[in-house]
Scaffold this active site. Sequence first.
Site, mmCIF file in Angstrom:
data_model
loop_
_atom_site.group_PDB
_atom_site.id
_atom_site.type_symbol
_atom_site.label_atom_id
_atom_site.label_comp_id
_atom_site.label_asym_id
_atom_site.label_seq_id
_atom_site.Cartn_x
_atom_site.Cartn_y
_atom_site.Cartn_z
ATOM 1 N N CYS A 119 21.212 47.708 19.111
ATOM 2 C CA CYS A 119 21.610 46.407 18.555
ATOM 3 C C CYS A 119 22.762 45.779 19.326
ATOM 4 C CB CYS A 119 22.010 46.548 17.082
ATOM 5 S SG CYS A 119 20.681 47.086 16.018
ATOM 6 N N HIS A 253 28.178 41.857 14.076
ATOM 7 C CA HIS A 253 26.760 42.227 14.016
ATOM 8 C C HIS A 253 26.298 42.182 12.561
ATOM 9 C CE1 HIS A 253 22.972 44.055 14.639
ATOM 10 N NE2 HIS A 253 23.290 45.238 14.139
ATOM 11 N N ASN A 283 18.748 42.772 9.586
ATOM 12 C CA ASN A 283 19.318 43.160 10.869
ATOM 13 C C ASN A 283 18.274 42.905 11.958
ATOM 14 O OD1 ASN A 283 20.252 44.494 13.128
ATOM 15 N ND2 ASN A 283 20.841 46.362 12.050
HETATM 16 C C1 LIG Z 1 21.033 52.544 4.574
HETATM 17 C C2 LIG Z 1 22.137 52.142 3.610
HETATM 18 C C3 LIG Z 1 21.933 50.716 3.123
HETATM 19 C C4 LIG Z 1 22.103 53.073 2.398
HETATM 20 O O1 LIG Z 1 23.095 52.688 1.476
HETATM 21 P P1 LIG Z 1 24.000 53.783 0.795
HETATM 22 O O2 LIG Z 1 24.807 53.109 -0.243
HETATM 23 O O3 LIG Z 1 24.716 54.497 1.893
HETATM 24 O O4 LIG Z 1 22.944 54.691 0.111
HETATM 25 P P2 LIG Z 1 22.775 56.238 0.299
HETATM 26 O O5 LIG Z 1 22.364 56.561 1.707
HETATM 27 O O6 LIG Z 1 23.984 56.880 -0.251
HETATM 28 O O7 LIG Z 1 21.523 56.488 -0.638
HETATM 29 C C5 LIG Z 1 21.642 56.390 -2.029
HETATM 30 C C6 LIG Z 1 20.284 56.644 -2.627
HETATM 31 O O8 LIG Z 1 19.483 55.464 -2.461
HETATM 32 C C7 LIG Z 1 18.198 55.832 -1.997
HETATM 33 N N1 LIG Z 1 17.639 54.750 -1.221
HETATM 34 C C8 LIG Z 1 17.639 54.565 0.109
HETATM 35 N N2 LIG Z 1 17.002 53.433 0.406
HETATM 36 C C9 LIG Z 1 16.618 52.883 -0.755
HETATM 37 C C10 LIG Z 1 15.939 51.702 -1.085
HETATM 38 N N3 LIG Z 1 15.512 50.827 -0.168
HETATM 39 N N4 LIG Z 1 15.727 51.438 -2.393
HETATM 40 C C11 LIG Z 1 16.141 52.278 -3.358
HETATM 41 N N5 LIG Z 1 16.784 53.413 -3.101
HETATM 42 C C12 LIG Z 1 17.023 53.720 -1.799
HETATM 43 C C13 LIG Z 1 18.432 57.076 -1.191
HETATM 44 O O9 LIG Z 1 17.226 57.809 -1.082
HETATM 45 C C14 LIG Z 1 19.498 57.777 -1.979
HETATM 46 O O10 LIG Z 1 18.862 58.482 -3.004
HETATM 47 P P3 LIG Z 1 19.317 59.984 -3.360
HETATM 48 O O11 LIG Z 1 20.777 59.848 -3.728
HETATM 49 O O12 LIG Z 1 18.408 60.324 -4.465
HETATM 50 O O13 LIG Z 1 19.092 60.743 -2.092
HETATM 51 C C15 LIG Z 1 23.540 52.258 4.283
HETATM 52 O O14 LIG Z 1 23.829 53.622 4.518
HETATM 53 C C16 LIG Z 1 23.610 51.523 5.570
HETATM 54 O O15 LIG Z 1 23.618 50.309 5.596
HETATM 55 N N6 LIG Z 1 23.756 52.224 6.705
HETATM 56 C C17 LIG Z 1 23.871 51.593 8.000
HETATM 57 C C18 LIG Z 1 22.518 51.179 8.473
HETATM 58 C C19 LIG Z 1 22.585 50.270 9.661
HETATM 59 O O16 LIG Z 1 23.268 49.299 9.632
HETATM 60 N N7 LIG Z 1 21.800 50.573 10.713
HETATM 61 C C20 LIG Z 1 21.665 49.775 11.855
HETATM 62 C C21 LIG Z 1 22.893 49.729 12.668
HETATM 63 S S1 LIG Z 1 22.664 48.713 14.057
#
Ligand SMILES: CC(C)(COP(=O)(O)OP(=O)(O)OC[C@H]1O[C@@H](n2cnc3c(N)ncnc32)[C@H](O)[C@@H]1OP(=O)(O)O)[C@@H](O)C(=O)NCCC(=O)NCCS
Length: 340
Positions: A119, A253, A283
């Site tokens: 990205c 970003h 994104n």
């Molecule tokens: C992916 C992201 C949104 C997850 O949010 P979070 O608050 O960290 O959530 P967690 O990873 O703690 O997951 C919490 C729960 O939600 C669940 N979950 C994940 N995606 C889900 C979705 N789309 N809908 C519902 N539940 C979801 C997970 O399975 C997890 O369940 P569990 O606790 O039973 O295992 C966040 O980590 C994120 O934005 N990361 C960066 C990603 C990014 O920007 N990538 C590109 C960079 S260029």
Amino acid sequence: MIGRATGRPVTITGLGCYVPERVVTNDELAGLVDTSDAWIRERTGIRERRVAAEAEAMSDISLPAARQALEQAGVRAEDVDLIIVATVTPDMAFPATATLVADQIGAADAAAYDLSAGCTGFMYALAQAHAMVAAGLAHKALVVGGDVLSRILDWTDRSTLVLFGDGAGAVVLEPSAEAGFLGFELGADGAGGPELFFPGSGSRLSTDGQKHFLTMNGREVFKFATRILASSAEAILEACELTVDDIDVYVPHQANVRIIDHAVRKLGFPEEKVVVNVDRYGNTSSGSIPLALAEAAADGRLKPGSLVLMTGMGAGLTWGSAIIRWTHPVGATQTNGAST
Ligand SMILES: CC(C)(COP(=O)(O)OP(=O)(O)OC[C@H]1O[C@@H](n2cnc3c(N)ncnc32)[C@H](O)[C@@H]1OP(=O)(O)O)[C@@H](O)C(=O)NCCC(=O)NCCS
């Protein structure tokens, strides 16, 4: 690497963007995987994203953006001597998508290649194009950033599917009388590679016979993103002897509103200086920063004299910041499909 811009002054003279027409809402995704509009909004700030049509590839979404940027700059395609397309979803591994774009727009003599930095690709490409124009090797450079990530997503994996969208943006770089770019900070931490990768997409053979997709450790990428958005911005501000107060437009970003909010709080930016459009596009990888610039142009914040700080981050793990004094007026970049 970090440094203030040297050589002849270089600026952005044109800006364009394009997103595919098809809007995919959170509710639509909730019909495919176990998720909900409420979860996606609360955890990411995303409401909808654009998804390319089956026949649309990276070069197709690059072309309208590129043409618009050239038109805005008043530059003829045949005068472009450098084209860099930053993407991890080129039409194919080779020929480079940049050569396809060059051919389509009629830039017969331009050097043209693709650049892969996740990205952060657009920021890396900006730095390269800047260096070549500043050194006098190139005179009119076209930098395109974008991705069609929908092609490499697992449409059954809720943890990645909801985050990404397709889109592209383009800018034209030219020498200028007044300083445009003031400095760049770029970096990579290869040890973080396994946190965000696309297995089976290159010469490293995958032996499990499975179809592979973009694979991510969301929590680790989240931690990296919140840290690096702030630290990279702080580094380039210091190198340019500027402070947050000097910056008029902050373009982070567009990955997740929570990541942006974290960086904004840490850096101390007032809300009105921060550009956010992740709610409508998700994104878009290397399309993110130019689409956000287009957003700022459309709402009148991007005008001659504005001091703009951009920071990208992504797979690699990579990051990159630039500070530019905006020098040329850019109108609203209304492109087919885009809602900026
Ligand atoms: C992916 C992201 C949104 C997850 O949010 P979070 O608050 O960290 O959530 P967690 O990873 O703690 O997951 C919490 C729960 O939600 C669940 N979950 C994940 N995606 C889900 C979705 N789309 N809908 C519902 N539940 C979801 C997970 O399975 C997890 O369940 P569990 O606790 O039973 O295992 C966040 O980590 C994120 O934005 N990361 C960066 C990603 C990014 O920007 N990538 C590109 C960079 S260029």
